[in-house]
Design a protein around this motif. Structure first.
Motif, PDB file in Angstrom:
ATOM      1  N   GLN A 194       0.724  -1.234   0.167  1.00  0.00           N
ATOM      2  CA  GLN A 194      -0.007   0.069   0.014  1.00  0.00           C
ATOM      3  C   GLN A 194       0.908   1.155   0.059  1.00  0.00           C
ATOM      4  O   GLN A 194       0.621   2.153  -0.684  1.00  0.00           O
ATOM      5  CB  GLN A 194      -0.956   0.135   1.143  1.00  0.00           C
ATOM      6  N   VAL A 195       2.140   1.266   0.679  1.00  0.00           N
ATOM      7  CA  VAL A 195       2.788   2.567   0.591  1.00  0.00           C
ATOM      8  C   VAL A 195       3.390   2.536  -0.777  1.00  0.00           C
ATOM      9  O   VAL A 195       3.454   3.699  -1.155  1.00  0.00           O
ATOM     10  CB  VAL A 195       4.192   2.096   1.708  1.00  0.00           C
ATOM     11  N   PHE A 196       4.017   1.543  -1.271  1.00  0.00           N
ATOM     12  CA  PHE A 196       4.383   1.887  -2.730  1.00  0.00           C
ATOM     13  C   PHE A 196       3.433   2.276  -3.557  1.00  0.00           C
ATOM     14  O   PHE A 196       3.643   3.052  -4.463  1.00  0.00           O
ATOM     15  CB  PHE A 196       5.198   0.322  -2.944  1.00  0.00           C
ATOM     16  N   LYS A 197       2.152   1.599  -3.628  1.00  0.00           N
ATOM     17  CA  LYS A 197       1.085   1.955  -4.499  1.00  0.00           C
ATOM     18  C   LYS A 197       0.764   3.524  -4.210  1.00  0.00           C
ATOM     19  O   LYS A 197       0.651   4.139  -5.218  1.00  0.00           O
ATOM     20  CB  LYS A 197      -0.044   1.081  -4.085  1.00  0.00           C
ATOM     21  N   THR A 198       0.788   4.041  -3.142  1.00  0.00           N
ATOM     22  CA  THR A 198       0.310   5.439  -2.859  1.00  0.00           C
ATOM     23  C   THR A 198       1.480   6.211  -3.299  1.00  0.00           C
ATOM     24  O   THR A 198       1.380   7.238  -3.874  1.00  0.00           O
ATOM     25  CB  THR A 198       0.197   5.600  -1.675  1.00  0.00           C
ATOM     26  N   GLN A 199       2.789   5.655  -3.050  1.00  0.00           N
ATOM     27  CA  GLN A 199       4.070   6.569  -3.641  1.00  0.00           C
ATOM     28  C   GLN A 199       4.040   6.662  -4.987  1.00  0.00           C
ATOM     29  O   GLN A 199       4.015   7.785  -5.487  1.00  0.00           O
ATOM     30  CB  GLN A 199       5.281   6.029  -3.198  1.00  0.00           C
ATOM     31  N   SER A 200       3.689   5.678  -5.730  1.00  0.00           N
ATOM     32  CA  SER A 200       3.637   5.584  -7.303  1.00  0.00           C
ATOM     33  C   SER A 200       2.448   6.737  -7.686  1.00  0.00           C
ATOM     34  O   SER A 200       2.771   7.256  -8.614  1.00  0.00           O
ATOM     35  CB  SER A 200       3.304   4.157  -7.834  1.00  0.00           C
ATOM     36  N   GLU A 201       1.291   6.334  -7.220  1.00  0.00           N
ATOM     37  CA  GLU A 201       0.273   7.446  -7.450  1.00  0.00           C
ATOM     38  C   GLU A 201       0.482   8.768  -7.117  1.00  0.00           C
ATOM     39  O   GLU A 201       0.212   9.782  -7.979  1.00  0.00           O
ATOM     40  CB  GLU A 201      -1.005   6.912  -6.550  1.00  0.00           C
ATOM     41  N   ASP A 202       1.001   9.219  -6.008  1.00  0.00           N
ATOM     42  CA  ASP A 202       1.511  10.568  -5.977  1.00  0.00           C
ATOM     43  C   ASP A 202       2.395  10.988  -6.778  1.00  0.00           C
ATOM     44  O   ASP A 202       2.397  12.196  -7.341  1.00  0.00           O
ATOM     45  CB  ASP A 202       2.258  10.617  -4.293  1.00  0.00           C
ATOM     46  N   LEU A 203       3.544  10.105  -7.254  1.00  0.00           N
ATOM     47  CA  LEU A 203       4.465  10.580  -8.097  1.00  0.00           C
ATOM     48  C   LEU A 203       3.819  10.746  -9.680  1.00  0.00           C
ATOM     49  O   LEU A 203       4.173  11.857 -10.241  1.00  0.00           O
ATOM     50  CB  LEU A 203       5.605   9.380  -8.255  1.00  0.00           C
TER      51      LEU A 203
END
Length: 222
Positions: A194-203
Motif C-alpha cells: 500500500q505504501v509503494f502503491k500510494t507513492q507511485s500514485e503521488d509521483l
C-alpha cells in the motif's frame, strides 16, 4: 479485497532483504478506515505471532465478513494465479463479480459507511489524529482497512507519542504516533504494498501536474 492472484507475487515485496529496513522508513499519507483499542502486554504476549485476527470489542458482521473473505483469497491465491495465466478474460470477469459482492456486502453490513480518515503510514507504524488520547508506551490493537480494495491489516502497537491540540472547530484532538510491535509478515507485506502503491500514485500525479503546467506555459502568449 486484495487480488489473490497477486498475493506473494508482487515484485515490490520480493526485493532483496537488505532493502527491508529502508522500506520501513518510506512514509505516505493516505485514507484508511481504522480501529484503535486499548490493549495490554498480556493480550499482546498471548496472541500468536501471525496476528491474522485480533478480537475487537463490539465487532460487527462487516469486519467478520472482510476477515473471512481475506482468508478465502489467501487459500485460493495459487488457483487464481494459475487462472490469470491460463484464461485472463475469465479471471477478470470473476474479479469483477468478486468486487460486486464486496460492494453489496459493504452496503448491507456497514450501512453507517464510516468515512475514512487520513493517516501517515509506513510498514512499521502510523501517525493519525484521534479525539481519544492514549498514554505513551501503552499497548493498543489496530485494525486498518484500505477502502480501495478492502485489504485488512491487524497488528499490535505501542504508542510513541500523543500530542494534544485544538482543531479548527474548537474540539480537542490528539496527534498519535504508533509503532507496530507485533504484525504478521502477510500484514506487513500488505502495508508495504500500500505504501509503494500510494507513492507511485503521488509521483504520477505530480508528473502529470508538472507536465500540464509546462504545457500551459508553452501555450501562453509571450
Amino acid at each position: 479485497m486484495s487480488d489473490p492472484a497477486s498475493e506473494n507475487k508482487d515484485p515490490e515485496v520480493t526485493l532483496a532483504d537488505d532493502s527491508d529496513d529502508r522500506r520501513e522508513f518510506y512514509r505516505v499519507t493516505t485514507l484508511v478506515e481504522m480501529d484503535i483499542q486499548q490493549s495490554s502486554p498480556e493480550e499482546e504476549d498471548s496472541t500468536k505471532d501471525d496476528v491474522n485476527e485480533i478480537a475487537f470489542a463490539n465487532d460487527s458482521l462487516y469486519f467478520k465478513f472482510l476477515t473471512a473473505m481475506r482468508a478465502l483469497d489467501a487459500n485460493d491465491s495459487q488457483i487464481a494465479y494459475d487462472l490469470k495465466q491460463d484464461d485472463g478474460e475469465l479471471y477478470r470477469y470473476l474479479q469483477t463479480m468478486n468486487r460486486k459482492i464486496e460492494l453489496l456486502a459493504r452496503m448491507v453490513l456497514n450501512p453507517e459507511n464510516r468515512p475514512p480518515q487520513e493517516a501517515n503510514m509506513s510498514s512499521s507504524g502510523l501517525g493519525f489524529i484521534s479525539s481519544e488520547s492514549f498514554s505513551p508506551g501503552s499497548v493498543v490493537k489496530v485494525r486498518i482497512i484500505f477502502p480501495q480494495n478492502y485489504d485488512v491489516v491487524y497488528a499490535f502497537g505501542h504508542i510513541v507519542h500523543c500530542a494534544e491540540f485544538m482543531a479548527e472547530d474548537g474540539s480537542k484532538q490528539h496527534w498519535i504516533g504508533l509503532k507496530f510491535s507485533k504484525i504478521s509478515e502477510t500484514n506487513k507485506r500488505i502495508m508495504t504494498r500500500q505504501v509503494f502503491k500510494t507513492q507511485s500514485e503521488d509521483l504520477r500525479e505530480a508528473r502529470q501536474k508538472q507536465a500540464q503546467e509546462e504545457s500551459e506555459q508553452n501555450e501562453s502568449p509571450t
